[in-house]
Design an enzyme around this catalytic site. Structure first.
Site, mmCIF file in Angstrom:
data_model
loop_
_atom_site.group_PDB
_atom_site.id
_atom_site.type_symbol
_atom_site.label_atom_id
_atom_site.label_comp_id
_atom_site.label_asym_id
_atom_site.label_seq_id
_atom_site.Cartn_x
_atom_site.Cartn_y
_atom_site.Cartn_z
ATOM 1 N N GLU A 158 6.963 69.649 22.349
ATOM 2 C CA GLU A 158 6.091 70.925 22.191
ATOM 3 C C GLU A 158 5.473 69.931 20.728
ATOM 4 O OE1 GLU A 158 7.918 74.277 21.611
ATOM 5 O OE2 GLU A 158 9.171 74.058 24.030
ATOM 6 N N ASP A 174 11.634 79.947 32.688
ATOM 7 C CA ASP A 174 12.326 79.417 31.528
ATOM 8 C C ASP A 174 12.584 79.621 30.304
ATOM 9 O OD1 ASP A 174 12.357 76.274 31.194
ATOM 10 O OD2 ASP A 174 11.063 76.743 30.163
ATOM 11 N N SER A 175 13.636 78.699 29.562
ATOM 12 C CA SER A 175 13.776 79.322 28.558
ATOM 13 C C SER A 175 12.271 79.612 27.490
ATOM 14 C CB SER A 175 14.728 77.985 27.723
ATOM 15 O OG SER A 175 14.313 76.996 27.885
ATOM 16 N N CYS A 223 14.639 67.541 33.040
ATOM 17 C CA CYS A 223 14.441 68.505 31.647
ATOM 18 C C CYS A 223 13.121 69.055 31.943
ATOM 19 C CB CYS A 223 14.583 67.935 30.747
ATOM 20 S SG CYS A 223 14.359 68.886 29.141
ATOM 21 N N THR A 224 12.416 70.230 31.991
ATOM 22 C CA THR A 224 11.241 70.391 32.488
ATOM 23 C C THR A 224 9.742 69.790 30.990
ATOM 24 O OG1 THR A 224 11.431 72.309 30.642
ATOM 25 C CG2 THR A 224 11.767 73.346 33.019
ATOM 26 N N HIS A 225 10.372 68.952 29.927
ATOM 27 C CA HIS A 225 10.223 68.654 28.943
ATOM 28 C C HIS A 225 9.134 67.513 28.977
ATOM 29 C CE1 HIS A 225 11.471 72.647 26.605
ATOM 30 N NE2 HIS A 225 9.947 71.954 25.931
ATOM 31 N N TYR A 241 17.802 76.651 25.470
ATOM 32 C CA TYR A 241 19.271 77.339 25.559
ATOM 33 C C TYR A 241 20.187 75.725 25.671
ATOM 34 C CZ TYR A 241 17.387 81.288 27.770
ATOM 35 O OH TYR A 241 17.043 83.240 28.102
ATOM 36 N N GLY A 242 19.508 74.838 26.591
ATOM 37 C CA GLY A 242 20.552 73.225 26.124
ATOM 38 C C GLY A 242 21.754 73.250 25.356
ATOM 39 N N CYS A 298 13.456 76.146 34.966
ATOM 40 C CA CYS A 298 14.670 75.307 34.012
ATOM 41 C C CYS A 298 15.289 74.668 34.666
ATOM 42 C CB CYS A 298 15.106 75.811 32.955
ATOM 43 S SG CYS A 298 16.123 75.637 30.948
ATOM 44 N N ASN A 299 15.846 73.303 33.961
ATOM 45 C CA ASN A 299 16.932 72.554 34.170
ATOM 46 C C ASN A 299 18.264 72.979 34.009
ATOM 47 O OD1 ASN A 299 16.485 69.687 36.498
ATOM 48 N ND2 ASN A 299 14.428 70.651 34.576
ATOM 49 N N THR A 300 18.500 73.164 32.816
ATOM 50 C CA THR A 300 19.575 74.197 32.033
ATOM 51 C C THR A 300 20.088 74.923 32.476
ATOM 52 O OG1 THR A 300 18.774 72.948 29.627
ATOM 53 C CG2 THR A 300 20.204 74.507 30.220
#
Ligand code: DGL
Length: 267
Positions: free
Chosen positions: A152, A10-11, A184-186, A42-43, A73-75
């Site tokens: 985060e 992931d980023s 998105c991961t978050h 990275y977005g 990572c989705n991006t």
């Protein structure tokens, strides 16, 4: 090969939400997680830069002799999955396809919403892949870049987050979707505020579970499931102390002393 670890990257630390589901669903699998905390997010970056970084992460994990790669990572998945597949000698799993398959099964009104980073939304990959399966589905999307630092910082329940969510999701709310992809991961960490903003009639879909399920299915098919005791290793490219503090919110448990800082060979 069967007992080789699964490489997940992931980023940054967000991909731990995907790693968490993989560990839950596949408890005998060893994992090596790599997060590029030196260069996250990275977005907002260009396709060329995301692709270059993603290839560096891929090369690192390939050298660790992983049996497959999960692009958590989705991006990255939305921007350059094909490029990663071209350079990887092992199977590569992205998050986009399993997530849209579940969203398409879930929608009853054929109206799906997508939220993600600027890169994910700009790539148009989710929309394109949904239309490849069913061109009749209406898709609306919105970039929600501030959701990454908010998750985060653990500010999901903050009043300011409610206001930001209202603002970001205003148009999607009007568009009468019944299914919303958290691309998105978050974002799973903010599902409560997103659900409250969108209303109870909208079903939220995140990438972690469908991706872990797809991985399990594919390892079973390829007879690559491990039967040994699992071992977990975590690598980041910067600030392991901060990662250690924040990661348990994403992974669901403490990373212990398996967390190390590494320098990636640049391409
Ligand atoms: N991991 C990224 C994603 O899922 C979010 C953080 C970033 O922008 O790098 O899109």
């Amino acid at each position: 090969m069967k007992t080789s670890p699964i490489g997940i990257f992931d980023s940054g630390i967000g991909g731990l939400t995907v790693a968490r589901q993989i560990v839950k669903l596949l408890p005998s699998e060893s994992i090596i997680y790599l997060g590029d905390t030196a260069r996250v997010p990275y977005g907002p970056r260009s396709k060329a830069v995301i692709t270059k970084f993603a290839k560096e992460l891929t090369n690192f994990l390939i050298k660790c002799n992983v049996k497959c790669l999960v692009v958590a990572c989705n991006t990255i998945s939305a921007t350059c999955l094909d490029e990663i597949r071209k350079v990887s000698p092992v199977p590569v799993f992205g998050v986009v396809e399993p997530t849209i398959e579940l969203a398409i099964k879930t929608t009853k009104t054929n109206k799906i919403g997508i939220i993600g980073t600027e890169g994910t939304i700009k790539s148009g990959t989710y929309v394109r892949k949904i239309h490849e399966i069913n061109p009749k589905i209406e898709v609306d999307s919105a970039a929600c870049p501030l959701f990454v630092p908010i998750a985060e910082e653990g500010l999901g329940a903050h009043k300011a987050t409610e206001l930001i969510a209202k603002d970001y999701l205003r148009d999607l709310k009007k568009s009468q979707i019944d299914t919303l992809i958290l691309a998105c991961t978050h974002y799973p960490l903010l599902s409560q505020v997103i659900q409250e903003t969108m209303g109870a009639k909208v079903t939220l879909i995140d990438s972690a579970k469908p991706t872990a399920e797809k991985l399990k299915e594919s390892l079973e098919e390829r007879k690559l499931l491990s039967d040994k005791k699992a071992k977990y290793e975590f690598y980041v490219t910067d600030a392991p102390d901060r990662v250690f503090k924040v990661a348990s919110r994403f992974f669901g448990k403490i990373l212990n002393d398996n967390l190390k800082q590494v320098t990636l060979p640049t391409s």
